[in-house]
Each structure stands twice: as structure tokens, then as C-alpha cells.
Enzyme design. Structure first.
Site, PDB file in Angstrom:
ATOM      1  CG  HIS A  42      -1.852   1.164   1.279  1.00  0.00           C
ATOM      2  ND1 HIS A  42      -2.821   1.286   2.255  1.00  0.00           N
ATOM      3  CD2 HIS A  42      -1.949   2.300   0.524  1.00  0.00           C
ATOM      4  CE1 HIS A  42      -3.492   2.425   2.070  1.00  0.00           C
ATOM      5  NE2 HIS A  42      -2.966   3.066   1.038  1.00  0.00           N
TER       6      HIS A  42
ATOM      7  CD  GLU B  18       0.687   5.328  -0.919  1.00  0.00           C
ATOM      8  OE1 GLU B  18       1.522   5.458  -0.015  1.00  0.00           O
ATOM      9  OE2 GLU B  18      -0.543   5.427  -0.734  1.00  0.00           O
TER      10      GLU B  18
ATOM     11  CG  HIS C 283       2.215   8.850   2.116  1.00  0.00           C
ATOM     12  ND1 HIS C 283       1.821   9.320   3.348  1.00  0.00           N
ATOM     13  CD2 HIS C 283       1.123   8.240   1.564  1.00  0.00           C
ATOM     14  CE1 HIS C 283       0.545   9.008   3.547  1.00  0.00           C
ATOM     15  NE2 HIS C 283       0.092   8.354   2.485  1.00  0.00           N
TER      16      HIS C 283
END
Length: 251
Positions: free
Chosen positions: A103, A144, A148
Site C-alpha cells: 500500500h 503514494e 507520502h
């Protein structure tokens, strides 16, 4: 003469204080394990970590400023069984439901986390093309990076190299490799299986996440250099509280 003695005493005291707080990678001299002993998280009386009130968006946190990483491994059969097939037909195609998938790798504070830090959110195709075995979907990889990866302070290639190293560093228990039927388990069962498969992992260093009685993912707290599991009370508190959850079978 008396003033000189007082100055010397103060200097000595300062030197001793410095030595007592001399830590390397959160491993202080009086807390270091003996040679051959596995790494552990800092002792409770270690200096208090920096606090962050919560997620900061829109570039509110400086890139590269974080305490540790959280590696999130999603249980793909649960994603596909709860509406994921509408969002990722490739991941949920017959025969393509592998079990645990990446993930993300998320920079984290002891309290809260940085998000959408400043920087170039574009993910070059030269990097994206090499992530097919790392993420189940290219759209997830792009998300992502923007959400992040920019907060890691690294280049796209450097960040995704860390994602790969983190994923490869966590051993998947044999029992979770492609189960052919749904099973009922407890979050504690899942945690124990991972601890058995990863000798340096301890309770308080991972969380099992569920939703509506279904196992969703396992989250592992790792040091910034990815060499050790670390304690992460806030992440653990967000874990599943159900006594029994369903782990859907691989398709």
C-alpha cells in the site's frame, strides 16, 4: 580561587550530562544491547520525541522531516471483496489476487504525520515503469509519491528503492501465502504469525487494521534507515479492536 573551583565543577557536570545523552540512532550508551542481542526500541525514559499535532497538508511540513516509517501491506483479497474491483480491475482480475500487496511507505511523526510536502509531484515514467512488481496499480504508485513520497526528502528513485527494501525486509508468514478459503482469525493471531516470521519484530511495533469485521492490512513501524522495527504507540492504538475478523481467500 573559589570561583575557579566552581567553574571547574560546572564544566565537569556539563561534560557528564553530554556523555549521558550521547545517542546514536536513538540507541543510547546505557541502552545498547550486548553484541548479538536484537535491536529494540528506545527505553521509556529516553528523551521525548518531537510532537506533531496531526497531519499537515499543502506543503505544511518540510520534506525529510519525520521520525520513522510505516510500511502498510494491504490484504488484496479484502480490497477486491469490498468494492476494490471497481477501482482497480487489474488488481482484482481473476487469478491476479496475490495476497499481501504494497500500500505504501509513510513518513511518520510520533504523533501525526506529514503529508503532501513541497516538491515536484510528477513521477517520471523511467521510475514508474519499474514499479510493476511493487504496487498493484500505477495509479496507487503515483498517489503514494504525491501524498507520502515527497515527505521523505528523497528523489523518486531513492524513495521507491526504500519502499522495495522495506517490503522485502518483512517476511510474510507461510499461512498467509494464498489461502484458498475464507478464514476467521483474530488480530492477535495475525500479529503473532508475523512476529514468528520476523525475529526482531515485537508487540507494539505493528498494527493490524480491519474494517467492518474484515482484515484490511498490516502496518509495520520501521526506523528511518529501515534497519530495525521500532515502537509506535500511536499507530498501534489505531489498530483493529475486534476479537474476530474475516480474512477473505485469495481469488
Amino acid at each position: 580561587m573559589k570561583s575557579l573551583l566552581v567553574a571547574a565543577l560546572l564544566a565537569c557536570t556539563a561534560t557528564q550530562a553530554l556523555a549521558a545523552s550521547d545517542c546514536i540512532l536513538d540507541n543510547c550508551a546505557d541502552q545498547r544491547p550486548s553484541p548479538g542481542e536484537p535491536s529494540v526500541a528506545p527505553a521509556p525514559d529516553a528523551p521525548a520525541p518531537r510532537q506533531w499535532p496531526g497531519p499537515r497538508r499543502g506543503g505544511g511540513a518540510p520534506s525529510g522531516d519525520f521520525d520513522f516509517y510505516v510500511l502498510a501491506l494491504s490484504w488484496s483479497p479484502a480490497f477486491c471483496a469490498t468494492g476494490g474491483s471497481q477501482r482497480s480491475s487489474a488488481q482484482c482480475a481473476p487469478g491476479a489476487n496475490p495476497g499481501f500487496v504494497t500500500h505504501g511507505l509513510w513518513p511518520q511523526y510520533q504523533n501525526g504525520y506529514p503529508s503532501r510536502c513541497g516538491g515536484d509531484g510528477f513521477l517520471p515514467f523511467s521510475v514508474l515503469s519499474g514499479l510493476g512488481d511493487l504496487y498493484p496499480d500505477q495509479g496507487l504508485a503515483r498517489h503514494e509519491w504525491r501524498q507520502h513520497g515527497l515527505c521523505s526528502g528523497k528523489s523518486p528513485s531513492g524513495y521507491f528503492a526504500d519502499v522495495r527494501a522495506a517490503r522485502d525486509g518483512v517476511a510474510i508468514p507461510q499461512a498467509f501465502k494464498g489461502p484458498q478459503e475464507d478464514r476467521e482469525v483474530s488480530p492477535l493471531d495475525i500479529q503473532r504469525a508475523f512476529i514468528d516470521a520476523n525475529p526482531r519484530l515485537r508487540p507494539g511495533m505493528m498494527a493490524v487494521v480491519c474494517r467492518r469485521g474484515t482484515f484490511q492490512e498490516a502496518r509495520f513501524c520501521l526506523s528511518r534507515d529501515l534497519r530495525a522495527f521500532v515502537a509506535c504507540p500511536e499507530v498501534v492504538r489505531q489498530g483493529c479492536r475486534s476479537q474476530s475478523i474475516v480474512m477473505p481467500a485469495a481469488q
